[in-house]
Design a protein around this motif. Structure first.
Motif, PDB file in Angstrom:
ATOM      1  N   ASN A   1       0.905  -1.121   0.051  1.00  0.00           N
ATOM      2  CA  ASN A   1       0.238  -0.182  -0.210  1.00  0.00           C
ATOM      3  C   ASN A   1       0.951   1.228  -0.113  1.00  0.00           C
ATOM      4  N   CYS A   2       0.682   1.915  -1.103  1.00  0.00           N
ATOM      5  CA  CYS A   2       1.603   3.326  -1.105  1.00  0.00           C
ATOM      6  C   CYS A   2       0.551   4.432  -1.043  1.00  0.00           C
ATOM      7  N   ALA A   3       1.127   5.547  -0.431  1.00  0.00           N
ATOM      8  CA  ALA A   3       0.129   6.677  -0.220  1.00  0.00           C
ATOM      9  C   ALA A   3       0.942   7.931  -0.244  1.00  0.00           C
TER      10      ALA A   3
ATOM     11  N   LEU B   1       4.554   4.104   2.858  1.00  0.00           N
ATOM     12  CA  LEU B   1       4.441   2.871   2.382  1.00  0.00           C
ATOM     13  C   LEU B   1       4.419   1.617   3.476  1.00  0.00           C
ATOM     14  N   THR B   2       3.184   0.784   3.057  1.00  0.00           N
ATOM     15  CA  THR B   2       3.147  -0.358   4.041  1.00  0.00           C
ATOM     16  C   THR B   2       3.286  -1.738   3.192  1.00  0.00           C
ATOM     17  N   THR B   3       4.064  -2.723   3.516  1.00  0.00           N
ATOM     18  CA  THR B   3       4.112  -3.886   2.825  1.00  0.00           C
ATOM     19  C   THR B   3       3.814  -5.107   3.785  1.00  0.00           C
ATOM     20  N   VAL B   4       3.004  -6.069   3.579  1.00  0.00           N
ATOM     21  CA  VAL B   4       2.686  -7.153   4.343  1.00  0.00           C
ATOM     22  C   VAL B   4       2.738  -8.414   3.521  1.00  0.00           C
ATOM     23  N   LEU B   5       3.641  -9.386   4.160  1.00  0.00           N
ATOM     24  CA  LEU B   5       3.833 -10.707   3.404  1.00  0.00           C
ATOM     25  C   LEU B   5       3.240 -11.848   4.470  1.00  0.00           C
ATOM     26  N   ALA B   6       2.426 -12.607   3.867  1.00  0.00           N
ATOM     27  CA  ALA B   6       1.780 -13.583   4.722  1.00  0.00           C
ATOM     28  C   ALA B   6       1.779 -15.084   4.279  1.00  0.00           C
TER      29      ALA B   6
END
Length: 638
Positions: free
Chosen positions: A295-297, A309-314
């Motif tokens: 997610n970029c804002a 910037l938010t990055t999630v790896l699951a």
């Protein structure tokens, strides 16, 4: 198809009860029961014209029951939909290789959707008519199976789905369907109850009463409306106020499913406290067990542009466990890792975060009781640079669509707070898909909305035992008092109204069943006479008296009316080789029985003689019964 079926009255015909066989009965058991009833009801055995006519009707009913249960396909449909399911059109498109378990799983889902659809019909009939037209237009559309899996399997909006294959976390989108969700939070300052400075208010009028204030409020609403099979529009907004200052914002997002492995979303927003917002979110499946979200804002304000910037790896670690890695850069930069394990009986989370300004470690556990009210008890511990917080609480379902919960928060330096939560599970419109061979049937789950209410009550800034005690005991006392004095009487009255409606709607059916039962008893007389003679000769099993229906043995229910029927003859007719065996099914379906009290709890009471000794037993309606038994014996001194 199933939804239409569900709108009709319930099916009272029990073929298993009529044949007195288990629901898991083999073909041999079905044949034995069928032959025995054929001998009893065969028209050629009765010379009286009236008895002959009654015997023909019962003989045809027994034959119909055997035909349905002896064929695996029709038996599977009957197990799920009842007799009316066999009369519905459309079963010719169902692949005959489908198992009973597959049909049963589909029906359980459709039952939930049917209940929610009835709720929508009472609140938004225009939307229901619109959906009916939509179902008619899209019914039996053919899609490649791969496309169905990639674009039409449902997922939680913007969240991670437990036990879900990440490759299926795309949206179930069809035109004309909306998702509604809202949250209302009202913050209450009740510190004057425990942190009161009496000497400062001695001369103030009305100072003898603690001052409880609403110091903040937050309202948010969102609506998600699919535009096409791949495009969705999401409109959301929120308003907040605290201590006389407030503001709000509005956001519009457009989401598109780009392929079987991912989707993208553009977001535009504006508010009175912040300037315009532009964002981009991307979801992508890396492997069948692993996915990533980025997610970029860009937030514009009087201070300039603030990027984020938010990055999630699951990753699915096992069937019930998910692992997450999150990296956030921007105003509140942080790195977070968490493991979430969710099973049928528990939910466990452990997380750790390193960031600015907050770093913490958190452990939480929730136990799910497998009761009718879906009770859950939870507790958590959170330790970080901000201090330590311990939380414990519980939540419970208080009605079909409402959940009530309370959580006590004790922390340093936060103090003591009580958080009350109420969830109204009334989603406006969700959908699922039923895939039969290569044919797609859209099936809709209809509700009104999903609304959550929060009431955080701040009791004290200090760790006071009295505040912890009242925050723990107070909600429990209020809940049990309300449950006993308000909720239970209301639910009891509602159940009585539903029973009355059910009696009125089934009155003609019950009258017909009563006439059939009386006819069956007349046809059994000769067979029963021969059975009794044979049992007396061998000192075997003789049914002295038997009653079926509603018995009132509890003093608290002494005002209720006993509703029973005499079933001595039908039970004696079922005796074979000095044994009587009844299966786990409602006894109202047995030959010679009918339901004397629709919708109420029923029992079977039997007084029988075996080897010259009296025995007595009472069995619940759906409980299996096997007699004679030594435990049923009536002692002479008793």
């Amino acid at each position: 198809m199933a939804a239409a079926l569900g709108e009709e009255a319930p099916d009272n015909e029990d073929y298993y009860g009529l044949l007195n066989v288990r629901r898991e009965a083999s073909q041999e058991e079905l044949k034995a029961a069928y032959r025995r009833l054929c001998m009893l009801y065969h028209p050629d055995k009765h010379r009286d014209p009236e008895l002959k006519t009654q015997a023909e009707r019962l003989f045809n009913l027994v034959h119909q029951a055997y035909e349905v249960l002896s064929d695996p396909q029709t038996r599977a449909i009957y197990d799920i939909y009842g007799r009316r399911g066999l009369e519905m059109e459309g079963w010719e498109v169902v692949e005959r290789k489908r198992t009973a378990a597959e049909i049963r799983e589909e029906f359980e889902r459709l039952q939930r959707e049917r209940e929610e659809r009835r709720l929508q019909q009472r609140t938004n009939p225009k939307m229901c008519r619109r959906v009916e037209k939509f179902i008619t237009r899209f019914k039996k559309i053919r899609f490649p199976l791969g496309e169905i899996k990639s674009n039409y399997l449902p997922a939680v909006k913007g969240q991670y789905v437990r036990n879900a294959d990440p490759s299926r976390q795309s949206l179930a989108q069809l035109p004309g369907i909306t998702f509604l969700k809202g949250t209302i939070s009202v913050g209450i300052d009740a510190t004057d109850l425990f942190d009161r400075y009496d000497e400062e208010y001695e001369d103030v009028p009305g100072s003898s009463f603690p001052q409880i204030e609403i110091n903040k409020m937050h309202i948010s609403q969102s609506i998600e409306a699919p535009l096409t099979s791949t495009d969705t529009a999401i409109l959301s907004g929120n308003l907040s106020t605290q201590n006389g200052n407030g503001g709000g914002s509005i956001n519009l997002a457009l989401r598109r499913v780009t392929s079987a492995k991912g989707w993208g979303e553009l977001e535009f927003g504006a508010g009175d406290l912040h300037g315009p917002l532009f964002g981009l979110k991307i979801f992508r499946n890396l492997t069948p067990r692993c996915f990533i979200t980025t997610n970029c804002a860009l937030q514009f304000s009087s201070r300039g542009v603030r990027p984020g910037l938010t990055t999630v790896l699951a990753r699915n670690l096992d069937k019930n466990t998910m692992g997450y890695l999150q990296w956030r850069w921007g105003i509140h930069s942080a790195m977070n890792t968490s493991i979430v394990r969710d099973t049928k009986t528990s939910h466990f989370t452990v997380a750790m975060q390193l960031g600015i300004p907050h770093s913490f470690m958190m452990v939480s556990y929730q136990h799910k009781f497998q009761d009718e009210d879906q009770t859950r008890v939870k507790g958590s511990l959170k330790v970080g640079f901000f201090g330590t917080i311990v939380e414990y609480g519980a939540e419970r379902k208080i009605s079909r669509h409402s959940v009530l919960g309370a959580t006590v928060s004790v922390g340093v330096p936060q103090g003591v707070s009580l958080k009350i939560k109420s969830v109204q599970d009334l989603n406006s419109l969700l959908q699922g898909l039923t895939i039969t061979s290569m044919i797609l049937f859209p099936v809709f789950r209809l509700n009104r909305a999903s609304q959550t209410y929060f009431f955080p009550v701040h009791l004290t800034d200090q760790l006071l035992p009295s505040a912890v005690f009242y925050a723990t005991v107070g909600p429990l006392v209020i809940y049990f008092a309300m449950h006993r004095l308000v909720i239970k009487p209301y639910l009891r009255a509602q159940k009585e109204r539903e029973l009355e409606k059910q009696r009125e709607s089934t009155a003609s059916d019950i009258l017909q069943k009563k006439q059939e039962a009386e006819a069956a008893v007349r046809l059994m007389q000769e067979s029963v006479r021969r059975i009794i003679e044979a049992e007396e000769a061998r000192m075997g099993l003789i049914v002295v008296n038997a009653w079926y229906g509603k018995f009132v043995n509890d003093n608290s229910r002494k005002n209720e009316k006993v509703k029973v029927i005499d079933v001595t003859v039908p039970l004696q007719c079922l005796v074979k080789d000095s044994k009587l065996i009844l299966t786990e099914a409602s006894k109202a379906g047995l030959p010679g029985f009918y339901d004397p009290c629709v919708g109420e709890e029923k029992s079977l009471k039997v007084l029988y003689q075996f080897r010259g000794v009296l025995h007595q037993v009472m069995s619940a309606d759906n409980e299996a019964l096997r007699i004679p038994k030594q435990s049923h014996r009536i002692d002479a001194d008793g």
